[in-house]
Write an enzyme that holds these catalytic residues in place. Structure first.
Site, PDB file in Angstrom:
ATOM      1  N   HIS A   1     -47.472  52.880  25.497  1.00 22.26           N
ATOM      2  CA  HIS A   1     -48.304  53.071  26.684  1.00 22.26           C
ATOM      3  C   HIS A   1     -49.335  51.962  26.801  1.00 22.26           C
ATOM      4  CE1 HIS A   1     -50.576  55.144  23.534  1.00 22.26           C
ATOM      5  NE2 HIS A   1     -51.651  55.101  24.280  1.00 22.26           N
TER       6      HIS A   1
ATOM      7  N   HIS B   1     -52.582  51.698  26.674  1.00 25.70           N
ATOM      8  CA  HIS B   1     -53.863  51.597  25.990  1.00 25.70           C
ATOM      9  C   HIS B   1     -53.890  50.365  25.088  1.00 25.70           C
ATOM     10  CE1 HIS B   1     -55.008  56.081  26.532  1.00 25.70           C
ATOM     11  NE2 HIS B   1     -55.420  55.326  27.538  1.00 25.70           N
TER      12      HIS B   1
ATOM     13  N   ASP C   1     -55.128  49.830  22.259  1.00 22.12           N
ATOM     14  CA  ASP C   1     -54.806  49.983  20.834  1.00 22.12           C
ATOM     15  C   ASP C   1     -53.291  50.056  20.613  1.00 22.12           C
ATOM     16  OD1 ASP C   1     -54.914  52.558  22.041  1.00 22.12           O
ATOM     17  OD2 ASP C   1     -55.090  53.533  20.080  1.00 22.12           O
ATOM     18  N   HIS C   2     -52.528  49.976  21.711  1.00 19.86           N
ATOM     19  CA  HIS C   2     -51.063  49.969  21.578  1.00 19.86           C
ATOM     20  C   HIS C   2     -50.414  48.703  22.152  1.00 19.86           C
ATOM     21  CE1 HIS C   2     -50.807  54.218  20.208  1.00 19.86           C
ATOM     22  NE2 HIS C   2     -52.012  54.224  20.760  1.00 19.86           N
TER      23      HIS C   2
ATOM     24  N   HIS D   1     -49.454  61.741  27.490  1.00 17.11           N
ATOM     25  CA  HIS D   1     -50.779  61.219  27.137  1.00 17.11           C
ATOM     26  C   HIS D   1     -51.488  60.507  28.300  1.00 17.11           C
ATOM     27  CE1 HIS D   1     -53.683  59.072  24.667  1.00 17.11           C
ATOM     28  NE2 HIS D   1     -53.131  57.900  24.945  1.00 17.11           N
TER      29      HIS D   1
ATOM     30  N   ASP E   1     -48.998  57.837  21.393  1.00 11.90           N
ATOM     31  CA  ASP E   1     -49.925  58.947  21.612  1.00 11.90           C
ATOM     32  C   ASP E   1     -49.247  59.943  22.544  1.00 11.90           C
ATOM     33  OD1 ASP E   1     -51.536  57.326  20.174  1.00 11.90           O
ATOM     34  OD2 ASP E   1     -52.870  56.779  21.827  1.00 11.90           O
TER      35      ASP E   1
ATOM     36  N   GLU F   1     -48.362  60.221  15.780  1.00 12.38           N
ATOM     37  CA  GLU F   1     -49.806  60.010  15.775  1.00 12.38           C
ATOM     38  C   GLU F   1     -50.465  61.257  15.204  1.00 12.38           C
ATOM     39  OE1 GLU F   1     -52.597  61.143  18.315  1.00 12.38           O
ATOM     40  OE2 GLU F   1     -51.391  61.585  20.107  1.00 12.38           O
TER      41      GLU F   1
ATOM     42  N   HIS G   1     -52.143  56.568  13.095  1.00  9.76           N
ATOM     43  CA  HIS G   1     -53.069  56.798  14.194  1.00  9.76           C
ATOM     44  C   HIS G   1     -53.916  58.044  13.925  1.00  9.76           C
ATOM     45  CE1 HIS G   1     -54.413  57.144  18.406  1.00  9.76           C
ATOM     46  NE2 HIS G   1     -53.849  55.988  18.672  1.00  9.76           N
TER      47      HIS G   1
HETATM   48 ZN   LIG Z   1     -53.514  56.145  23.889  1.00 10.61          ZN
HETATM   49 ZN   LIG Z   2     -53.798  55.315  20.647  1.00  6.71          ZN
END
Ligand SMILES: [Zn+2]
Ligand SMILES: [Zn+2]
Ligand SMILES: [Zn+2]
Lengths: 589, 655
Positions: free
Chosen positions: A62, A64, A66-67, A151, A172, A197, A393
């Site tokens: 996705h 975000h 952090d991904h 998510h 996530d 996660e 995660h």
């Molecule tokens: Zn996320």
């Molecule tokens: Zn995340």
């Protein structure tokens, strides 16, 4: 055989999600994220541990950061040029996130850039968009499939199969539907490994809607008293419902995407959509910087979500000192962000790089963070029942306790490797065999309850798939010569039990069958008017059989009526049981 | 497979006028049927037992239009699976709802069909009165198609029907009963239209509907995943209709359906191809030329439109192909804009509003160029902006008060097609038919003569244009060379009309209407997987002379996603494993030796060739006769015969 998982990020932490899995001779990189809490080399996964040319494909779950935050770096700087997969919404929205981040870090905070805006565009150009449930054949031996993760819009869990080995990487996900997005949804797959996660490894959430109502009440109270509400957001499209809201440019633009991507939201929205697009907000208008200090109440949604910098932090600096105002925080904030500081007790002052900020405003922590809670994780693990689980995660102590639960309650081995560790997951391969069509067809004849039972002989030959065949086919293969001993026939004659001697022939057979059935259960006897059969075992009522020896010695003119029994050697055991049943009939009157 | 309605048959019905009371009705010089229309669908729909259907696959919104006729039949089973892509279901539903709503105009005009049974026009005397050509439409070549006529379904039927469909996403694998893995892949014709790949353990099949390599709106024909399957059923009739407008052929191209029974899918193998030749044929199959051709056509249409508008005439574009129309719309607006001509453009249709927003939210089903728009933050179809800018206006009905107020001529109107018998097209044709300055744009394949009959005299210009609606004939052979199936099924009508190259690589079969084609079964071996747990229980015996090992195996046979799987049974089996199989040679010496070991006395009686006989004397009387293909033992003593049995077993191979 084994699946080898190198944890490049999000091992015992939240941030820079990145796992490289060696599966079935292929290497797949799941996510390529950055850590928002760092601005030095620690922000990116350590790509020196892998060689980009060995990676078969990169899959991003996705948008975000952090991904996906390190993806342009990996492709444009490290030189990875294989396929990159992500869902349509992710491909559409990720560049907005990346550019926004780039603007904050490089343009505003003056940090040295790891990749340029140009890199972001070049990188995104190479992305192959995929649909939920679409099975993608990456190459002849590797296929991947995305499942709905709930998510954020476009979030996906990824199923990968290479050779005979299978795994799911969740990214996530959220197991409970909310107003805009559906719950994660996946098929019951046969899995060697599940990487999940574990942000809320130990939390169990209460009903989302009561928390949401509570929050809306707080917002109304604040606005009614003339205060300003700041809702830092990164989950685009979430929490965007209220009267008199303002959006920063990014979110407004993202809203247009939402209209095109409506198929990726929850079923309910999708259905009501044709009448009214829920993303047409009536009182929404773009926010201009000059409006920060304009008098009067307002509600502002601004990125980034954790007050890690950017516009939301700028607004925070202005609004925090007034006790009339309200700041909402997402359910989870990464260490190092202002959001994180505000969450750990209510500080009265926050130190920023250059200044200190008095915090007098109210702080409301939002519960509707779109991660699954521990119950959701357990439910998913139980539903999929993989052979192994890896947790990523999450925070180390919480992961330890979740591992305990998965192992004790579900009996599935589980680990939570740290960054740069490699987890070795042994897999067993179910051997492939071939079977003849007629053989499989004939397997329907025998059932065990509602199971279909196949029985035959497996022929194993070096360098070939084992063949599953019927006995006849087997004998053919082996090329039997001479006497097939199965054609060995035993004959023996028995006198009629007195109990049935006076009956009509047909009733004799019925009486015999009744008696035999008492001892031999679950078998079906074939009966005709003078004969009863079970496989090769034949018991015939005989009165005039020349080939039969019965009574010959007694020099009888007229042969006595008796039972002629015959059977082949393979049924010898069963035949002897039958014979003894018949013999015992006298004694059991 | 497929469940369409023959919309061309709708032309038989006389259109009605809303203003019938005040103005004279349509010219009386047509003999069209004046009644509430019935609809013609697959004639043999009535002949089969609907409960015997296992699954129904629908490849496009048009092929969905007849589905409620099937699903509303009393025998239609709940367990019958219906598969269609999401856009097909949603567009199809909107089209059916529009059809039902417009059909109401007829019902209001003629009053509802109160009496049950067949309508008056359907009795033989009435039918005999029809012109020859029309009779053929009603009855079909062999007069067997009268059965295909049905009264229209209701809104409730539509809902029930839609609820029964399992919508599929692009490339999603649906598993039917564990046996079939069914996958929809885009065909490029329209948004959501698809081809099907069906795989079973016994073989794989591709159903090829009308497909387009290069599209300006829908996702391209995705043919690569269709390679190397066993059977290809070619069901693209578009090339036929453009080659020859023979009545029979056009009929066939509208009414397409197949019924498969499961045993049909019989064999399987993966054909490995060499990379070079593959690349060549792939090149031949790009759609670049098609996009160019289409662009040329569109340019021609644009110039015709502009000519008409400049003269002060209006333009009517009835069409059911949304993707094409929306693309055309973009071009019209651009073109008019570039010439600085301001003409109102109206889209008049009940369903359009929803179809417009729907098409703008299905990026997964659009062509690459339109997907790029999503990624660069633009709307997928520009109609969104055009409407916002007021260049295009959408009205549900021609008589919306809003529209009547703003109506200005000349104008360009886009309306649904419905064979020019339903909806706004009817009123507008009445208005414009005699105006030589006006222009009507029809798709090819429409029987224009018949369709325009009630609007005679037609003085307006009629432009019939063929939008690409299938695989071009010249690409059929290269396509087959790329797909390389084992076997290709072609429509009989294609046999004479276009030479399909016979090839060593594949066989060709022809199929025709209402005839079951039997496909030979070529595959004898099936693949299966053996569960490790079960494999570890095997106790193999080695047969050194054959260099093999063999073991008895008994397990639960499962079908998982079209693959056989042998697993440990959940419950312990009721019976022990079958008794062993024995074989081997028995010669007199070794037989006597093993009998001796069991303390049995015996002697050879006679010996001829390899046949011999052993008389047993101790522990009891008995006789062992050994012949080349059998051994017979007679012995009245159980203990003795049991010993003989053991002795024999010990000298044999067994498994
Ligand atoms: Zn996320
Ligand atoms: Zn995340
Ligand atoms: Zn006897």
């Amino acid at each position: 055989m084994a699946i080898e998982c190198l944890i490049l990020g999000a091992g015992q932490e939240v941030g820079k999600s990145c796992v490289v899995a060696k599966i079935g001779g292929k290497q797949i990189m799941f996510d390529c994220g950055m850590h928002m809490g760092y601005s030095d080399h620690r922000a990116f996964p350590d790509f020196s541990l892998i060689s980009p040319s060995d990676i078969s494909c990169v899959v991003i779950t996705h948008f975000h950061l952090d991904h996906i935050g390190a993806l342009p770096y990996f492709t444009e700087v490290c030189g990875y040029n294989g396929p990159i997969y992500m869902t349509y919404p992710t491909k559409a929205l990720a560049p907005l996130m990346l550019k926004d981040y780039h603007k904050i870090m490089v343009d505003k905070r003056g940090l040295e850039e790891q990749y340029s805006c140009e890199h972001i565009l070049q990188c995104m150009d190479k992305v192959i968009p995929i649909d939920i449930k679409q099975t993608i054949q990456v190459d002849k031996d590797l296929q991947i499939r995305a499942y709905y993760a709930g998510h954020v819009i476009g979030a996906a869990m990824i199923y990968a199969q290479a050779g005979e080995e299978t795994m799911v990487y969740t990214g996530d996900y959220n197991m409970t539907p909310d107003r805009h997005l559906g719950a994660a949804q996946i098929d019951r797959l046969q899995l060697d490994l599940l990487i999940t996660e574990s942000t809320y490894a130990t939390t169990i959430r209460d009903s989302k809607y009561s928390r949401e109502r509570e929050f809306l009440k707080a917002v109304h109270t604040c606005v009614a008293a003339g205060g300003k509400v700041l809702i830092p957001t990164f989950a685009l499209g979430r929490a965007q419902r209220d009267n008199s809201s303002f959006f920063e440019g990014l979110t407004l633009q993202a809203n247009m995407y939402y209209k095109m991507l409506i198929g990726w939201t929850s079923q309910k929205i999708k259905e009501s959509y044709t009448v009214r697009n829920p993303f047409d907000f009536k009182h929404v208008c773009p926010f201009e910087r000059s409006m920060i200090n304009a008098p009067g109440p307002c509600i502002l949604f601004a990125t980034p979500g954790m007050l890690g910098g950017g516009f939301s932090l700028e607004v925070f600096k202005q609004w925090a000192p007034s006790d009339k105002n309200l700041i909402a925080l997402p359910g989870y904030c990464i260490a190092g962000t202002v959001g994180h500081k505000l969450m750990s007790g209510k500080p009265t002052r926050v130190d920023l790089e250059d200044t200190q900020i008095d915090v007098k405003c109210q702080i409301h922590q939002l519960a509707f963070s779109p991660h699954t809670d521990s119950k959701g994780i357990m439910d998913l693990v139980e539903f999929l029942s993989p052979k192994h689980v890896i947790l990523v995660h999450g925070e180390k102590p919480k992961m330890a306790s979740l591992k305990q639960r998965i192992e004790s309650e579900l009996g599935i081995p589980c680990q939570y490797p740290a960054n740069h560790e490699t987890a070795l997951i042994p897999t067993t391969k179910d051997p492939k065999i071939v079977a003849s069509k007629t053989f499989i067809k004939n397997c329907t004849s025998e059932f065990n309850g509602d199971e279909r039972i196949a029985e035959g002989i497996l022929i194993m030959e070096k360098g070939q798939n084992a063949k599953f065949v019927s006995e006849e086919e087997f004998l053919e293969t082996i090329g039997i010569e001479g006497n097939a001993v199965n054609a060995v026939t035993f004959t023996q004659c028995l006198s009629l039990p007195n109990k049935i001697v006076s009956l009509e022939t047909e009733d004799m057979i019925l009486a015999l069958e009744k008696e035999l059935k008492k001892s031999i259960k679950f078998r079906k006897f074939e009966i005709s008017k003078d004969c009863i059969k079970l496989d090769s075992i034949t018991i015939r009522i005989c009165s005039n059989n020349k080939s039969c020896n019965f009574g010959k010695d007694e020099d009888a003119e007229e042969m006595a009526m008796h039972l002629c029994c015959s059977w082949s050697i393979r049924d010898d055991e069963m035949a002897r049981i039958c014979l003894s049943v018949v013999k015992n009939m006298e004694s059991t009157v | 497979m497929e469940c369409p309605v023959d919309l061309s048959a709708l032309t038989l019905f006389s259109p009605i006028s809303r203003t019938a009371s005040s103005s004279p009705p349509f010219s009386d010089n047509n003999d069209l049927i004046r009644a509430v229309p019935w609809y013609k669908t697959v004639a043999s729909l009535n002949l089969w037992d609907p409960s015997s259907l296992d699954a129904v696959l629908i490849s496009s919104p048009w092929a969905l239009l007849g589905l409620p006729f099937l699903t509303r039949k009393p025998g239609f089973s709940k367990s019958t699976m219906i598969y269609a892509t999401e856009p097909t279901v949603r567009l199809g539903r909107l089209m059916m709802e529009e059809l039902v709503s417009m059909h109401m105009e007829y019902v209001r005009y003629y009053g509802s069909d109160k009496k049950s049974g067949l309508p008056d026009w359907m009795n033989w005397t009435e039918l005999e009165r029809l012109q020859m050509e029309w009779k053929k439409i009603v009855l079909g070549e062999e007069k067997e198609e009268l059965n295909g006529w049905m009264p229209l379904y209701s809104a409730g039927d539509i809902k029930d029907c839609i609820d029964k469909i399992q919508p599929l996403r692009l490339g999603e694998e649906a598993c039917f009963n564990g046996i079939l893995v069914i996958k929809a892949l885009s065909s490029g014709l329209e948004i959501g239209s698809c081809n099907w790949s069906i795989k079973s353990p016994k073989g794989s099949l591709v159903y090829l509907s009308s497909s387009v390599f290069g599209s300006a709106h829908a996702m391209e024909f995705d043919y690569l995943p269709l390679r190397g399957q066993d059977i290809v059923i070619f069901s693209d009739f578009s090339s036929l209709s453009s080659m020859d407008s023979d009545e029979e052929i056009t009929n066939q191209c509208v009414l397409r359906y197949f019924i498969f029974s499961l045993p049909f899918l019989f064999y399987n193998s993966w054909v490995e191809k060499n990379g070079e030749s593959e690349d060549q044929s792939v090149q031949k199959l790009t759609g670049a030329d098609e996009i160019e051709d289409e662009a040329e056509k569109i340019h021609f249409i644009l110039s015709c439109i502009v000519d008409s508008v400049k003269e002060g005439g209006s333009v009517l574009i009835p069409s059911g192909r949304y993707g094409v129309i929306f693309t055309l719309l973009e071009h019209i607006c651009d073109f008019l804009g570039s010439l600085n001509i301001k003409v109102p453009i109206y889209i008049i249709s009940e369903a359009t509003q929803e179809i417009l927003s729907l098409t703008n939210s299905l990026p997964e089903w659009l062509c690459k160029q339109r997907q790029e728009k999503l990624f660069s933050g633009e709307v997928l179809f520009r109609h969104v902006e055009l409407i916002k800018e007021g260049k295009v206006t959408v009205y549900p009905f021609l008589y919306s008060s809003d529209l009547l107020e703003k109506w200005k001529e000349p104008c360009i109107v886009i309306s649904p097609h419905w064979s020019l018998r339903l909806g706004s097209a009817v009123q507008l044709l009445r208005r414009w038919h005699a105006d030589p300055k006006s222009l009507l744009i029809l798709e090819e394949g429409v029987h224009a003569e018949l369709a325009l009959m009630p609007f005679k005299p037609v003085k307006m210009k009629v432009l019939q244009c063929s939008f690409l609606s299938g695989i071009q004939m010249k690409k059929v052979n290269p396509l087959f060379e790329t797909l390389l199936p084992k076997l290709i099924l072609l429509p009989e009508s294609l046999r004479s009309r276009c030479p399909i190259k016979e090839s060593e690589l594949y066989k060709i079969f022809y199929y025709s209407k209402n005839v079951t084609t039997h496909i030979p079964s070529l595959k004898e071996k099936l693949e299966a997987y053996l569960a490790n747990d079960l494999a570890s229980q095997l106790q193999p015996t080695i047969f050194p002379e054959k260099n093999i090992a063999a073991a008895r195996l008994k397990g639960k046979l499962l079908l998982r996603k079209g693959v056989y799987f042998l697993d440990l049974p959940d419950k312990p089996l009721n019976m022990s494993i079958k008794p062993s199989l024995h074989w081997g040679n028995v010669d007199p010496t070794s037989l006597l030796q093993v009998l001796n070991e069991k303390k049995i006395d015996g002697s050879i009686l006679h010996y001829e060739n390899s046949d011999f006989c052993v008389r047993v004397t101790k522990p009891a009387e008995g006789l062992i006769e050994v012949k080349s293909n059998k051994i017979m033992i007679s012995c009245e003593d159980e203990i003795c015969s049991a010993l003989i049995c053991e002795a024999l077993k010990s000298i044999c191979n067994r498994i």
